[in-house]
Design an enzyme around this catalytic site. Structure first.
Site, PDB file in Angstrom:
ATOM      1  N   VAL A 117       0.537   3.601   6.977  1.00  0.00           N
ATOM      2  CA  VAL A 117      -0.667   2.951   7.336  1.00  0.00           C
ATOM      3  C   VAL A 117      -1.703   4.293   7.506  1.00  0.00           C
ATOM      4  CG1 VAL A 117      -2.294   1.882   9.238  1.00  0.00           C
ATOM      5  CG2 VAL A 117       0.225   1.172   8.697  1.00  0.00           C
ATOM      6  N   VAL A 118      -2.616   4.451   6.705  1.00  0.00           N
ATOM      7  CA  VAL A 118      -3.543   5.463   6.523  1.00  0.00           C
ATOM      8  C   VAL A 118      -4.664   5.368   6.840  1.00  0.00           C
ATOM      9  CG1 VAL A 118      -2.048   6.845   5.085  1.00  0.00           C
ATOM     10  CG2 VAL A 118      -4.078   5.551   4.242  1.00  0.00           C
ATOM     11  N   PHE A 123      -0.601  -5.230   7.606  1.00  0.00           N
ATOM     12  CA  PHE A 123      -0.918  -6.220   8.611  1.00  0.00           C
ATOM     13  C   PHE A 123      -0.321  -7.719   8.354  1.00  0.00           C
ATOM     14  CE2 PHE A 123      -4.367  -8.822  10.623  1.00  0.00           C
ATOM     15  CZ  PHE A 123      -4.639  -7.955  11.565  1.00  0.00           C
ATOM     16  N   GLU A 124       0.138  -7.723   7.228  1.00  0.00           N
ATOM     17  CA  GLU A 124       0.943  -8.997   6.782  1.00  0.00           C
ATOM     18  C   GLU A 124       2.358  -9.151   7.261  1.00  0.00           C
ATOM     19  OE1 GLU A 124      -2.570  -8.673   4.750  1.00  0.00           O
ATOM     20  OE2 GLU A 124      -1.098  -7.453   4.330  1.00  0.00           O
ATOM     21  N   HIS A 175       1.134  16.151   0.433  1.00  0.00           N
ATOM     22  CA  HIS A 175       1.426  15.030   1.451  1.00  0.00           C
ATOM     23  C   HIS A 175       2.254  13.845   0.642  1.00  0.00           C
ATOM     24  CE1 HIS A 175      -2.035  15.581   4.135  1.00  0.00           C
ATOM     25  NE2 HIS A 175      -1.431  16.842   4.247  1.00  0.00           N
ATOM     26  N   TRP A 229       0.866  -1.115   0.117  1.00  0.00           N
ATOM     27  CA  TRP A 229       0.059  -0.056   0.112  1.00  0.00           C
ATOM     28  C   TRP A 229       1.111   1.258  -0.237  1.00  0.00           C
ATOM     29  CZ3 TRP A 229      -5.093   0.410  -0.778  1.00  0.00           C
ATOM     30  CH2 TRP A 229      -5.869  -0.858  -0.566  1.00  0.00           C
ATOM     31  N   SER A 277      10.655  -1.299  13.068  1.00  0.00           N
ATOM     32  CA  SER A 277       9.425  -0.725  12.405  1.00  0.00           C
ATOM     33  C   SER A 277       9.817   0.665  11.677  1.00  0.00           C
ATOM     34  CB  SER A 277       8.474  -0.622  13.421  1.00  0.00           C
ATOM     35  OG  SER A 277       7.441  -0.086  12.624  1.00  0.00           O
ATOM     36  N   ARG A 288     -10.535   2.021  11.564  1.00  0.00           N
ATOM     37  CA  ARG A 288      -9.593   2.771  12.387  1.00  0.00           C
ATOM     38  C   ARG A 288      -8.081   2.523  12.196  1.00  0.00           C
ATOM     39  NH1 ARG A 288     -11.443   6.856  16.062  1.00  0.00           N
ATOM     40  NH2 ARG A 288      -9.306   6.728  16.474  1.00  0.00           N
TER      41      ARG A 288
END
Length: 145
Positions: free
Chosen positions: A72-73, A48-49, A118, A14, A104, A79
């Protein structure tokens, strides 16, 4: 850790154009450090993976350090802060289970919009964060952890 650091770098897809800049910053900083290293990259669909792959890579015995990067947006459906917390907690859990230092580079902006402003800001910010991750990997390697 060995003299030749073996590092796995996990990248969420993503916002790949932004996330990939963390890998570029990391690779640049590692090269500039002069420390011998091997850098393998792995792509996963989303943040998430990352923890499961980090755990599997840690258990493989092939790596001295693992770095995971994601943006992560807030997607409007869930949420993003819950996802980000699950990811960071999962990475910490993988680190504790495998004994392999896991870092991380997962950022969670509050109001990210895919505007030129952005995207430009976070593209540069991920380069900086990748370099910071390289410094952290080297610092932990020097501690012999």
């Amino acid at each position: 850790m060995t003299n030749n650091l073996r590092i796995a770098f996990i990248k969420a897809r993503w916002h790949a154009d932004i996330v990939d800049r963390a890998h570029a910053g990391f690779a640049e900083a590692m090269s500039q450090s002069g420390r011998p290293h091997t850098l393998d990259s792995f792509d996963v669909p989303g943040a998430f993976e990352m923890p499961l792959l980090a755990q599997k890579l840690g258990h493989s015995g092939r790596y001295d350090a693992i770095v995971a990067a994601a943006l992560v947006v807030d997607g409007g459906i869930y949420r993003h802060d819950f996802v980000a917390a699950a990811v960071v907690n999962g990475l910490m859990d993988a680190q504790m289970k495998t004994g392999v230092p896991t870092f991380s580079v997962s950022l969670t902006p509050h109001h990210f919009q895919p505007s030129a402003e952005h995207v430009a800001f976070f593209t540069e910010h991920f380069v900086k964060k990748g370099k910071e991750a390289a410094a952290a990997v080297l610092a932990i390697a020097d501690l012999g952890i």
